[in-house]
Design an enzyme around this catalytic site. Structure first.
Site, short mmCIF file in Angstrom:
data_model
loop_
_atom_site.label_atom_id
_atom_site.label_comp_id
_atom_site.label_asym_id
_atom_site.label_seq_id
_atom_site.Cartn_x
_atom_site.Cartn_y
_atom_site.Cartn_z
N VAL A 1 0.72 -1.17 0.09
CA VAL A 1 -0.04 -0.17 -0.05
C VAL A 1 0.85 1.14 0.10
CG1 VAL A 1 -1.66 1.12 1.32
CG2 VAL A 1 -1.97 -1.20 1.05
N SER B 1 14.42 -0.83 7.69
CA SER B 1 14.48 -0.05 6.55
C SER B 1 15.09 1.46 6.77
CB SER B 1 13.15 0.29 5.78
OG SER B 1 12.37 -0.95 5.62
N ARG C 1 -10.48 2.15 12.91
CA ARG C 1 -11.63 2.33 12.31
C ARG C 1 -12.97 2.20 13.02
NH1 ARG C 1 -9.69 -2.35 7.91
NH2 ARG C 1 -8.30 -1.21 6.77
N CYS D 1 -10.42 -3.31 2.45
CA CYS D 1 -10.43 -3.14 0.95
C CYS D 1 -11.81 -3.77 0.20
CB CYS D 1 -9.07 -3.71 0.09
SG CYS D 1 -8.42 -5.20 1.01
N GLN E 1 -10.60 -12.37 -3.61
CA GLN E 1 -9.65 -11.15 -3.10
C GLN E 1 -8.25 -11.57 -3.65
OE1 GLN E 1 -11.88 -10.56 1.25
NE2 GLN E 1 -9.87 -9.59 0.94
N SER F 1 -2.17 -9.22 -4.00
CA SER F 1 -1.89 -7.85 -3.48
C SER F 1 -2.19 -7.42 -2.10
CB SER F 1 -1.98 -6.96 -4.31
OG SER F 1 -3.16 -6.69 -4.85
N GLU G 1 -10.70 -11.17 8.15
CA GLU G 1 -11.25 -10.35 7.01
C GLU G 1 -12.73 -10.27 7.09
OE1 GLU G 1 -9.06 -8.83 5.22
OE2 GLU G 1 -10.26 -8.38 3.30
N LYS H 1 -14.05 -7.93 9.76
CA LYS H 1 -13.85 -6.58 9.23
C LYS H 1 -15.09 -6.00 8.49
CE LYS H 1 -9.38 -7.12 8.77
NZ LYS H 1 -8.14 -6.43 8.19
N ARG I 1 -9.34 -16.02 -0.89
CA ARG I 1 -8.23 -15.49 -1.49
C ARG I 1 -7.94 -16.18 -2.62
NH1 ARG I 1 -6.01 -10.91 -0.09
NH2 ARG I 1 -5.18 -11.36 1.76
N HIS J 1 -10.44 -6.90 -5.94
CA HIS J 1 -11.39 -7.70 -5.30
C HIS J 1 -12.62 -7.86 -6.01
CE1 HIS J 1 -8.19 -8.07 -2.69
NE2 HIS J 1 -8.49 -7.19 -1.45
N1 LIG Z 1 -2.95 -4.62 0.70
C1 LIG Z 1 -4.28 -4.15 0.56
O1 LIG Z 1 -4.84 -4.29 -0.36
C2 LIG Z 1 -4.84 -3.55 1.67
C3 LIG Z 1 -5.95 -2.75 1.55
C4 LIG Z 1 -6.67 -2.07 2.37
C5 LIG Z 1 -5.67 -1.85 3.81
N2 LIG Z 1 -4.73 -2.36 4.00
C6 LIG Z 1 -4.01 -2.32 5.25
O2 LIG Z 1 -2.83 -1.41 4.82
C7 LIG Z 1 -1.64 -1.76 5.61
C8 LIG Z 1 -0.59 -1.92 5.00
O3 LIG Z 1 -0.77 -3.22 4.22
P1 LIG Z 1 0.30 -3.60 3.28
O4 LIG Z 1 -0.39 -4.73 2.20
O5 LIG Z 1 0.84 -2.48 2.37
O6 LIG Z 1 1.42 -4.49 3.94
P2 LIG Z 1 2.80 -4.73 3.78
O7 LIG Z 1 3.09 -4.89 2.34
O8 LIG Z 1 3.17 -5.79 4.51
O9 LIG Z 1 3.48 -3.44 4.32
C9 LIG Z 1 3.72 -3.17 5.70
C10 LIG Z 1 4.43 -1.81 6.10
O10 LIG Z 1 4.56 -1.75 7.46
C11 LIG Z 1 6.05 -1.75 7.89
N3 LIG Z 1 6.19 -1.95 9.09
C12 LIG Z 1 5.96 -3.31 9.47
N4 LIG Z 1 6.18 -3.37 10.80
C13 LIG Z 1 6.99 -2.21 11.12
C14 LIG Z 1 7.38 -1.56 12.49
N5 LIG Z 1 7.50 -2.43 13.45
N6 LIG Z 1 7.68 -0.46 12.27
C15 LIG Z 1 7.32 0.38 11.38
N7 LIG Z 1 6.87 -0.02 10.17
C16 LIG Z 1 6.78 -1.19 10.15
C17 LIG Z 1 6.70 -2.33 6.76
O11 LIG Z 1 8.14 -1.53 6.65
P3 LIG Z 1 9.40 -2.63 6.27
O12 LIG Z 1 9.56 -2.83 4.93
O13 LIG Z 1 10.38 -1.71 6.82
O14 LIG Z 1 9.18 -3.85 6.94
C18 LIG Z 1 5.91 -2.20 5.58
O15 LIG Z 1 6.50 -0.59 4.91
C19 LIG Z 1 -2.14 -2.72 6.55
O16 LIG Z 1 -2.62 -2.34 8.00
C20 LIG Z 1 -3.46 -3.65 5.85
O17 LIG Z 1 -4.14 -3.96 6.69
C21 LIG Z 1 -3.93 -3.13 2.85
#
Ligand SMILES: NC(=O)c1ccc[n+]([C@@H]2O[C@H](COP(=O)([O-])OP(=O)(O)OC[C@H]3O[C@@H](n4cnc5c(N)ncnc54)[C@H](OP(=O)(O)O)[C@@H]3O)[C@@H](O)[C@H]2O)c1
Length: 360
Positions: A24, A49, A118, A157, A184, A187, A210, A213, A243, A250
């Site tokens: 995201v 990072s 939320r 989502c 879904q 990604s 899921e 939510k 999934r 989705h």
């Molecule tokens: N994917 C979707 O379609 C979607 C849709 C709606 C909502 N969401 C929500 O959006 C959020 C992000 O989802 P995503 O799919 O992008 O997940 P993701 O790809 O796993 O990314 C997670 C992010 O969080 C960071 N992170 C993890 N642990 C951390 C920590 N201890 N301190 C600071 N940063 C940390 C990671 O950084 P590093 O790279 O440094 O580990 C990465 O930038 C989640 O809450 C998810 O539920 C996702």
């Protein structure tokens, strides 16, 4: 003075992306490239990072990484190390609660994609075309929590896709029960997400946390803001989350029961006539049509329709009689765009258009 998409503010609002390295977070970086009102000044992620350049810290998924962000140094998710006061959060829910609270307390306005806040009574859960007036609860949140900033959220989502499809029907006829089955994309699980050997050629009928939510968030978004209170709608929802091996998008199948009988023609007319809340119209990320109805018998399809309205349009099709409830249909939306980063940016644009961000 409220900015309009046609008239650029003299300066852009500096913005930060927390969780910028994830699926995201990368979508935020992609969608904010060349944005007329917002400019990324800070990227933050985990200690793994922090200290690296964004280019070195990120395994970039789609297209080309914007050069101006590639050069930024990733900082930890600490308000003291982030300059921008408008903060998009794409953080993992394990850390989002604590971090977003720290930012809101320190004076930042946080637009969160995580589940943590939320369902709080004083936190808006917003899709601008569906429930723009819900932003009104932010004033109470700031007063009661003593936040100099605040927290505004967008939904799960799959709940977002279903809610856009249901909003015209709820507003016209009143929903009584909804049965939803989702398909879904991978990604939705973030990056690297589901292992390829688990999902290739497979369907997994389980996505952790899921279904609850989806079941609770739709009622909050389709409720009303009265006085200083968000009143949830009260239709029953049963969700099955699956999934499937698609990349983005989705697909949700909905069977819908109304308070009074509704015909297919009436449902189609309501869906076709719906343009959503006026407040959202003309914002830079708002699609021309938040919802499109297709008559093609086998659409929407994930690959063919996921890009509608640059990922911000939900496509609805197969509107037909349901032999158990009243109407059934299929709806498709882009999970990381409409269902996450794009929705969050649209929320920020709505706040900007209402003067809630102060001067740029
Ligand atoms: N994917 C979707 O379609 C979607 C849709 C709606 C909502 N969401 C929500 O959006 C959020 C992000 O989802 P995503 O799919 O992008 O997940 P993701 O790809 O796993 O990314 C997670 C992010 O969080 C960071 N992170 C993890 N642990 C951390 C920590 N201890 N301190 C600071 N940063 C940390 C990671 O950084 P590093 O790279 O440094 O580990 C990465 O930038 C989640 O809450 C998810 O539920 C996702």
């Amino acid at each position: 003075m409220m900015p309009q998409s046609s008239s650029k503010p003299a300066r852009k609002w500096p913005v930060a992306v927390l969780g910028a390295t994830g699926a995201v977070g990368q979508t935020f970086v992609r969608l904010l490239q060349g944005h007329p009102w917002f400019e990324i000044t800070d990227v933050a992620a985990s200690e793994r990072s922090a200290g690296k350049s964004y280019a070195d810290a990120t395994r970039w998924i789609e297209g080309t990484m914007p050069a101006e962000v590639a050069r930024l140094t990733v900082v930890p998710c600490d308000p003291a190390q982030v300059k921008a006061k408008l903060v998009f959060s794409a953080l993992d829910s394990n850390v989002a609660g604590e971090v977003e609270l720290a930012f809101a307390t320190s004076g930042a306005l946080v637009l969160s994609n995580a589940k943590n806040f939320r369902m709080e009574a004083d936190v808006p859960l917003v899709i601008p075309e569906v429930n723009a007036p819900h932003l009104g609860v932010l004033a109470r949140q700031r007063r009661e929590r003593g936040f100099a900033g605040g927290i505004v959220t967008n939904a799960n989502c799959a709940a977002t896709v279903a809610t856009v499809a249901l909003a015209p029907l709820h507003q016209a006829f009143g929903l009584e029960k909804v049965f939803v089955t989702t398909m879904q994309a991978i990604s939705g699980a973030g990056y690297p997400g589901v292992p390829s050997l688990d999902i290739l050629g497979n369907v997994i009928p389980y996505i952790g946390d899921e279904e609850p939510k989806i079941e609770r968030e739709m009622n909050k978004m389709l409720g009303r803001f009265r006085g200083e209170t968000l009143e949830s709608a009260s239709f029953a929802v049963s969700a099955h989350a699956n999934r499937v091996p698609t990349e983005n998008g989705h697909l949700v199948c909905l069977s819908i029961g109304f308070e009074h009988r509704v015909t297919v023609d009436e449902a189609l007319a309501a869906l076709r006539a719906w343009t959503g809340c006026a407040e959202a119209r003309g914002l830079p990320s708002a699609p021309e049509h938040p919802l499109v109805v297709t008559d093609v018998v086998d659409r929407p399809q994930t690959r063919r329709d996921v890009g509608a309205g640059r990922g911000m349009t939900v496509t609805v099709g197969r509107v037909r009689l349901d032999p158990i409830l009243d109407i059934k249909l299929a709806a498709l939306g882009h999970n990381t765009v409409r269902g996450a980063a794009g929705g969050s940016i649209l929320n920020a644009e709505l706040l900007a258009s209402q003067g809630a961000l102060g001067p740029a």
